[in-house]
Design a protein around this motif. Structure first.
Motif, short mmCIF file in Angstrom:
data_model
loop_
_atom_site.label_atom_id
_atom_site.label_comp_id
_atom_site.label_asym_id
_atom_site.label_seq_id
_atom_site.Cartn_x
_atom_site.Cartn_y
_atom_site.Cartn_z
N LEU A 1 0.90 -1.30 0.16
CA LEU A 1 0.03 0.12 -0.14
C LEU A 1 1.00 1.22 -0.02
O LEU A 1 0.58 2.22 -0.62
CB LEU A 1 -0.70 -0.14 1.15
CG LEU A 1 -2.01 -1.16 1.26
CD1 LEU A 1 -2.65 -0.99 2.66
CD2 LEU A 1 -2.84 -1.25 0.23
N GLU B 1 3.79 -0.69 4.40
CA GLU B 1 2.34 -0.93 4.58
C GLU B 1 2.03 -1.67 3.65
O GLU B 1 2.06 -1.55 2.51
CB GLU B 1 1.75 0.58 4.78
CG GLU B 1 0.17 0.29 5.18
CD GLU B 1 -0.58 1.74 5.01
OE1 GLU B 1 -1.58 1.81 5.49
OE2 GLU B 1 0.14 2.41 4.40
N ARG C 1 -0.97 -5.07 2.80
CA ARG C 1 -2.26 -6.14 3.17
C ARG C 1 -2.14 -7.25 2.14
O ARG C 1 -1.56 -7.63 1.31
CB ARG C 1 -3.57 -5.36 2.68
CG ARG C 1 -3.33 -5.01 0.99
CD ARG C 1 -4.90 -4.28 0.51
NE ARG C 1 -6.01 -5.16 0.67
CZ ARG C 1 -7.41 -4.53 0.73
NH1 ARG C 1 -7.39 -3.19 0.60
NH2 ARG C 1 -8.24 -5.43 0.91
N GLN D 1 -4.32 -10.56 1.10
CA GLN D 1 -5.66 -11.19 0.80
C GLN D 1 -5.75 -12.56 0.33
O GLN D 1 -4.84 -13.01 -0.35
CB GLN D 1 -6.23 -10.16 -0.45
CG GLN D 1 -6.93 -8.98 -0.03
CD GLN D 1 -7.22 -8.26 -1.26
OE1 GLN D 1 -7.63 -6.75 -1.36
NE2 GLN D 1 -8.13 -9.04 -1.92
N LEU E 1 -9.83 -9.99 2.88
CA LEU E 1 -8.44 -9.53 3.45
C LEU E 1 -8.33 -10.34 4.65
O LEU E 1 -9.04 -10.03 5.61
CB LEU E 1 -8.83 -7.85 3.84
CG LEU E 1 -7.66 -7.06 4.66
CD1 LEU E 1 -6.42 -7.12 3.82
CD2 LEU E 1 -7.97 -5.81 5.00
N TYR F 1 -3.51 -6.86 7.71
CA TYR F 1 -3.07 -5.51 7.40
C TYR F 1 -1.92 -5.27 8.34
O TYR F 1 -1.92 -5.64 9.45
CB TYR F 1 -4.12 -4.52 7.63
CG TYR F 1 -3.46 -3.21 7.48
CD1 TYR F 1 -3.06 -2.55 6.44
CD2 TYR F 1 -3.46 -2.45 8.84
CE1 TYR F 1 -2.66 -1.11 6.57
CE2 TYR F 1 -3.01 -1.12 8.76
CZ TYR F 1 -2.53 -0.25 7.78
OH TYR F 1 -2.16 0.69 7.68
N LEU G 1 -9.20 4.18 8.39
CA LEU G 1 -8.70 3.02 7.89
C LEU G 1 -9.63 1.98 7.45
O LEU G 1 -9.27 1.24 6.33
CB LEU G 1 -7.66 2.49 8.95
CG LEU G 1 -6.82 1.13 8.75
CD1 LEU G 1 -5.88 1.51 7.50
CD2 LEU G 1 -6.00 0.88 9.92
N ARG H 1 -10.58 2.99 4.11
CA ARG H 1 -9.41 2.68 3.14
C ARG H 1 -9.24 1.15 2.85
O ARG H 1 -8.96 0.93 1.78
CB ARG H 1 -8.18 3.10 3.76
CG ARG H 1 -6.91 3.33 2.80
CD ARG H 1 -5.85 3.90 3.64
NE ARG H 1 -4.72 3.76 2.54
CZ ARG H 1 -3.39 3.46 3.40
NH1 ARG H 1 -3.34 3.26 4.60
NH2 ARG H 1 -2.41 3.29 2.55
N LEU H 2 -9.43 0.38 4.00
CA LEU H 2 -9.27 -1.19 3.42
C LEU H 2 -10.67 -1.64 3.21
O LEU H 2 -10.49 -2.95 2.68
CB LEU H 2 -8.89 -1.92 4.83
CG LEU H 2 -7.39 -1.35 5.28
CD1 LEU H 2 -7.08 -2.04 6.51
CD2 LEU H 2 -6.29 -1.45 4.21
N GLN I 1 -13.37 -2.36 4.78
CA GLN I 1 -13.85 -3.30 5.98
C GLN I 1 -14.68 -2.61 6.71
O GLN I 1 -14.74 -1.41 7.07
CB GLN I 1 -12.42 -3.69 6.66
CG GLN I 1 -11.44 -4.39 5.89
CD GLN I 1 -11.86 -5.73 5.58
OE1 GLN I 1 -12.51 -6.68 6.28
NE2 GLN I 1 -11.93 -6.07 4.23
N ARG J 1 -7.21 -10.42 11.04
CA ARG J 1 -8.97 -10.41 11.36
C ARG J 1 -9.44 -11.50 12.27
O ARG J 1 -8.89 -12.81 11.93
CB ARG J 1 -9.31 -10.76 9.74
CG ARG J 1 -10.88 -10.13 9.90
CD ARG J 1 -11.47 -10.28 8.26
NE ARG J 1 -11.63 -11.40 7.88
CZ ARG J 1 -12.04 -12.01 6.58
NH1 ARG J 1 -12.40 -10.83 5.92
NH2 ARG J 1 -12.05 -13.15 6.42
#
Length: 240
Positions: free
Chosen positions: A103, A130, A132, A134, A139, A142, A192, A195-196, A198, A227
């Motif tokens: 990211l 930064e 992520r 998946q 996701l 992070y 955030l 942005r993700l 979620q 998560r």
């Protein structure tokens, strides 16, 4: 002569973990005997015992003297907190097809806490990475990683940041030996979460770690948001 045997033991450990999953063993169930594992996987008794010892150290297998070995924790993405592993290694061990997206990657000026935590020299900059992870469209994780710029001297644009940071640092002569860690349950702040992509109400397990080499030098500070619906961490607690 010990390195090949150790490699075989690690491979067998993962094969036994897969066996537990495919045969749907649950905590409290007995594992196949040493002789069964020798016959099934075509390895020697020493390799079997080393692999089982690794599983004991992970806290997922318990030996009952004279009665064999039993599963003590559910496998999958339930991880022993005492086992130090990178996120890339952890996900790869479960054979997940994970897409790793960078990211942001940039040089930043450390604040006082970061300077103290990583024992930075005056004027030394940090790399802030930064990312992520998946699995398909889900996701899983992070992360934010911070480490001294001096550890990876080539231009940032020339580095593949989608792989394992542990491996990258070791290729530059910086071997991570241990980490001090803290686990907390958190939710993402709304900015955030948006942005993700979620929900802001989902619970995440935040694993905050400072990683050190064998001499105690701090090399890496990381914040990994796992998560909560997909990850758990366990400890084996003993009375002795």
């Amino acid at each position: 002569m010990t390195t090949p045997r150790r490699t075989l033991a690690v491979q067998l450990r993962d094969q036994i973990r897969d066996l537990v999953t495919t045969e749907r063993l649950n905590p409290g169930d007995k594992l196949p005997s040493e002789n069964d594992l020798i016959a099934r996987f075509g390895v020697g008794r020493t390799t079997v015992r080393e692999a089982l010892k690794l599983l004991e150290q992970d806290g997922v297998v318990q030996t009952r003297q004279g009665d064999g070995r039993y599963l003590t924790a559910q496998l999958g993405l339930d991880r022993p907190l005492t086992r130090l592993e990178g996120v890339t290694e952890m996900l790869a061990s479960r054979d997940l097809a994970v897409h790793n997206t960078v990211l942001d990657i940039q040089l930043v000026e450390p604040d006082e806490e970061q300077r103290h935590r990583l024992r930075l020299a005056a004027g030394e900059a940090l790399v802030r990475l930064e990312r992520r992870r998946q699995h398909r469209d889900d996701l899983l994780l992070y992360s934010i990683d911070l480490f001294p710029r001096s550890l990876v001297p080539q231009p940032l644009s020339e580095v593949d940041w989608t792989g394992s940071l542990f491996t990258l640092l070791s290729e530059h002569g910086h071997l991570i030996a241990y980490a001090s860690a803290q686990v907390s349950a958190v939710t993402l702040d709304r900015a955030l979460a948006r942005r993700l992509g979620q929900p802001a109400t989902v619970a995440w397990l935040l694993l905050t770690q400072t990683h050190h080499d064998s001499a105690g030098r701090p090399l890496l500070y990381s914040e990994d948001y796992h998560r909560g619906t997909d990850f758990s961490f366990h400890l084996v607690r003993r009375r002795d």
